[in-house]
Scaffold this motif. Structure first.
Motif, short mmCIF file in Angstrom:
data_model
loop_
_atom_site.label_atom_id
_atom_site.label_comp_id
_atom_site.label_asym_id
_atom_site.label_seq_id
_atom_site.Cartn_x
_atom_site.Cartn_y
_atom_site.Cartn_z
N GLN A 106 84.60 21.01 65.15
CA GLN A 106 83.92 20.57 66.55
C GLN A 106 82.58 21.48 66.58
OE1 GLN A 106 86.62 20.79 69.49
NE2 GLN A 106 87.85 18.83 68.63
N GLN A 107 82.48 22.57 66.11
CA GLN A 107 81.58 23.74 66.34
C GLN A 107 80.64 23.71 65.08
OE1 GLN A 107 83.04 27.40 67.27
NE2 GLN A 107 84.81 26.75 68.30
N GLN A 108 80.92 23.52 63.86
CA GLN A 108 80.14 23.70 62.30
C GLN A 108 80.32 22.62 61.83
OE1 GLN A 108 79.16 27.03 62.68
NE2 GLN A 108 77.58 26.14 61.24
N GLU A 109 79.40 22.24 60.89
CA GLU A 109 79.14 21.37 59.89
C GLU A 109 80.21 21.62 58.59
OE1 GLU A 109 77.29 18.48 59.39
OE2 GLU A 109 76.44 18.74 61.50
N ILE A 110 81.01 20.36 58.16
CA ILE A 110 81.87 20.70 57.22
C ILE A 110 81.22 21.15 55.95
CG2 ILE A 110 81.51 18.35 56.44
CD1 ILE A 110 84.96 19.99 56.48
#
Length: 160
Positions: A106-110
């Motif tokens: 939810q905070q960072q790109e995969i």
């Protein structure tokens, strides 16, 4: 990194791409040495086609930034959860890691998370190969954390 390595990286042409990006990690925040001074002088005076990116783990002081007044400065802070997640691989139960990963997504790109996992694994491999991380070029507190994590994971799981 030596001056020659940087010159070769910046000034040689790639056969695969018309433009190159050279990334230097934690250079500007490192201690000033004669080699570092020569590298900075080269960067400020040289004309090269490649893009040069400095990735720094900590925020730089204004005096350092003034030297690179023509540079585009981008400040990015990484979530603390990312590092907690990376340091917990092999230590926490898989169920807890998956919950932490969902929060992190939810905070960072995969793709960035995956790159950081690969980076973590790389350091864990280096620590095992160097028998504890004593001769690695990383701060002792960081080597200690990696060494602690390798004890939980075990050599066989890391060096698959």
């Amino acid at each position: 990194m030596s001056l020659n390595e940087l010159i070769i990286s910046l000034e040689t042409q790639s056969i695969f791409a018309s433009k190159k990006l050279v990334i230097v990690e934690n250079f500007l925040s490192s201690k000033l040495s004669p080699d570092k001074k020569r590298i900075i002088d080269y960067i400020l005076k040289a004309q090269f086609e490649s893009d040069l990116l400095f990735w720094e783990a900590k925020e730089l002081d204004k005096l350092t930034l003034v030297k690179f007044s023509k540079a585009k400065i981008i400040s990015v802070s990484l979530p603390k959860l990312l590092f907690r997640f990376l340091e917990s691989v092999g230590v926490l139960q898989p169920r807890d890691l998956i919950l932490m990963l969902h929060q992190l997504l939810q905070q960072q790109e995969i793709n960035f998370i995956f790159a950081m996992i690969v980076r973590q694994w790389h350091f864990l491999t280096l620590v095992i190969s160097s028998k504890g991380g004593d001769n690695l070029n990383i701060p002792s507190w960081q080597a200690s954390k990696y060494s602690h994590q390798t004890r939980f994971l075990g050599r066989d799981k890391i060096l698959l």
